[in-house]
Write an enzyme that holds these catalytic residues in place. Structure first.
Site, mmCIF file in Angstrom:
data_model
loop_
_atom_site.group_PDB
_atom_site.id
_atom_site.type_symbol
_atom_site.label_atom_id
_atom_site.label_comp_id
_atom_site.label_asym_id
_atom_site.label_seq_id
_atom_site.Cartn_x
_atom_site.Cartn_y
_atom_site.Cartn_z
ATOM 1 N N GLU A 1 35.935 38.143 33.347
ATOM 2 C CA GLU A 1 35.852 36.763 33.821
ATOM 3 C C GLU A 1 34.767 36.057 33.033
ATOM 4 O OE1 GLU A 1 32.886 36.816 37.643
ATOM 5 O OE2 GLU A 1 34.954 37.404 37.969
ATOM 6 N N TYR B 1 37.951 35.639 23.372
ATOM 7 C CA TYR B 1 38.854 36.464 24.166
ATOM 8 C C TYR B 1 40.310 36.206 23.787
ATOM 9 C CZ TYR B 1 34.569 37.069 26.847
ATOM 10 O OH TYR B 1 33.280 37.330 27.216
#
Length: 136
Positions: free
Chosen positions: A96, A108
């Site tokens: 997260e 990411y």
């Protein structure tokens, strides 16, 4: 200086809400820990750590020293971390990140993670974006 102390020093330089030195130490001592560290002339320039339990991994922290950012250290750390998770048996990986952390989100996505969920107001002043990667 112990490795956890060196990581903690970089943790303080990289985050507004750093983990405590004791938390870093305990994480590194956890038998389920997956960790990778980059060094340059004996100085830690970055780290990534999390856990793998059975076949599922989670990235807790990734950091690159401010003067080394934008030079590919983060991508190398993340790819190495994914490899460590794979070695420990992970076939899926979660993380997260703050929604406002655009550079991290780009990293990411570049390494194959897909956004799967948002936790509204998770950080108080920001949402948490949940990412997933199937490790093949």
């Amino acid at each position: 200086m112990e490795i956890y102390e060196r990581i903690y020093e970089l943790e303080k330089a990289c985050f507004e809400d750093p983990w405590t030195e004791e938390s870093v130490k305990n994480q590194l001592l956890n038998e389920n820990c997956a960790c990778t560290v980059s060094e340059d002339n004996g100085e830690i320039t970055g780290y990534a750590f999390g856990t793998v339990i059975i076949d599922e991994g989670e990235l807790y922290r990734i950091a690159v020293s401010p003067e080394k950012r934008g030079q590919g250290y983060g991508e190398r750390l993340l790819l190495d971390f994914i490899g460590k998770c794979r070695e420990k048996g992970a076939i899926k990986l979660f993380l997260e990140v703050r929604s406002k952390n655009v550079p991290a989100r780009r990293l990411y996505e570049k390494t194959g993670f897909k956004e799967i969920s948002v936790r509204k107001g998770y950080y108080g002043d920001d949402d948490a974006v949940i990412f997933f990667l199937e490790i093949v």
